[in-house]
Design a protein around this motif. Structure first.
Motif, short mmCIF file in Angstrom:
data_model
loop_
_atom_site.label_atom_id
_atom_site.label_comp_id
_atom_site.label_asym_id
_atom_site.label_seq_id
_atom_site.Cartn_x
_atom_site.Cartn_y
_atom_site.Cartn_z
N ASP A 163 13.59 20.27 -3.64
CA ASP A 163 13.62 20.10 -2.20
C ASP A 163 12.91 18.79 -1.86
O ASP A 163 11.68 18.70 -1.93
CB ASP A 163 12.94 21.29 -1.52
N ILE A 164 13.67 17.78 -1.49
CA ILE A 164 13.13 16.45 -1.22
C ILE A 164 12.08 16.49 -0.11
O ILE A 164 11.14 15.70 -0.10
CB ILE A 164 14.26 15.46 -0.90
N ASN A 165 12.21 17.42 0.82
CA ASN A 165 11.27 17.51 1.94
C ASN A 165 9.92 18.10 1.55
O ASN A 165 8.98 18.03 2.33
CB ASN A 165 11.89 18.34 3.08
N THR B 253 12.38 7.98 -9.20
CA THR B 253 11.91 9.07 -8.37
C THR B 253 10.61 8.69 -7.66
O THR B 253 10.43 9.00 -6.48
CB THR B 253 11.73 10.35 -9.21
N ASP C 245 12.51 12.79 -13.80
CA ASP C 245 12.42 13.13 -12.37
C ASP C 245 11.35 14.19 -12.16
O ASP C 245 10.50 14.09 -11.28
CB ASP C 245 13.75 13.70 -11.85
N ILE D 133 7.81 13.98 -9.96
CA ILE D 133 7.52 14.91 -8.87
C ILE D 133 6.20 15.63 -9.13
O ILE D 133 5.36 15.79 -8.22
CB ILE D 133 8.67 15.93 -8.70
N LYS E 61 11.63 6.38 -4.88
CA LYS E 61 12.35 7.15 -3.87
C LYS E 61 11.38 7.85 -2.91
O LYS E 61 11.68 8.03 -1.73
CB LYS E 61 13.23 8.19 -4.57
N HIS E 62 10.21 8.21 -3.42
CA HIS E 62 9.24 8.92 -2.60
C HIS E 62 8.11 8.03 -2.09
O HIS E 62 7.05 8.52 -1.69
CB HIS E 62 8.70 10.13 -3.36
#
Length: 162
Positions: free
Chosen positions: A12-14, A46, A146, A150, A49-50
């Motif tokens: 969940d990217i959020n 990743t 990835d 995270i 991306k964040h």
């Protein structure tokens, strides 16, 4: 672990904290480079991306997975990283060498994180075959890189929130 029910790149990217003010080290094994280069691409992309900036990501290549703990320790001692992501690949062979390398690497990575009280992430694939490694480094099971990125972001945010 990637299974038929879980892709390593699904999340969940959020639910991922902003990484724009975080500094990351990535140490990546050159052994099985066809696999570890995929892991590196996954982790690096990743992080960016964040919100992590390219200037706040230090990438260092090392010979093999066995050397990951010392490389992580060196980054923690000589830089201002908030976390280190350790990326490697060990493929089962015909001897017990696989067992010794995997155990020493895992315990070493854990010990470095505890010694420095900073996240040191185990992004090492320990597969039975080369194909399993390829499947987990950007193939049909996603990318363990990835997942490692995270985990690093979440652990840095966890520690910063205490």
């Amino acid at each position: 672990m990637a299974t038929v029910n879980k892709n390593l790149s699904d999340y969940d990217i959020n639910s991922i904290p902003d990484a724009s003010k975080m500094v990351f080290g990535i140490v990546v094994s050159e052994w099985n480079e066809n696999i570890t280069s995929g892991l590196l691409n996954g982790a690096y992309n990743t992080l960016v991306k964040h919100g992590a900036t390219e200037a706040n990501i230090i990438v260092k290549n090392i010979p093999g997975s066995f050397e990951l703990p010392l490389a992580a320790q060196s980054l923690l001692e000589k830089t201002n990283v908030d976390a280190v992501i350790c990326l490697g690949s060990v493929i089962q062979g015909e001897t017990k060498h696989f067992d010794f390398v995997c155990e020493a690497t895992a315990l070493g990575i854990k010990d470095v994180g505890l010694k420095y009280n900073k996240p040191v992430i185990f992004g090492v694939l320990t597969d039975n075959t080369m194909q399993q490694g390829l499947d987990r480094s950007g193939g049909k099971h996603g990318n363990k890189g990835d997942e490692a990125a995270i985990t690093a972001i979440k652990m840095v945010a966890f520690q910063q929130g205490l």
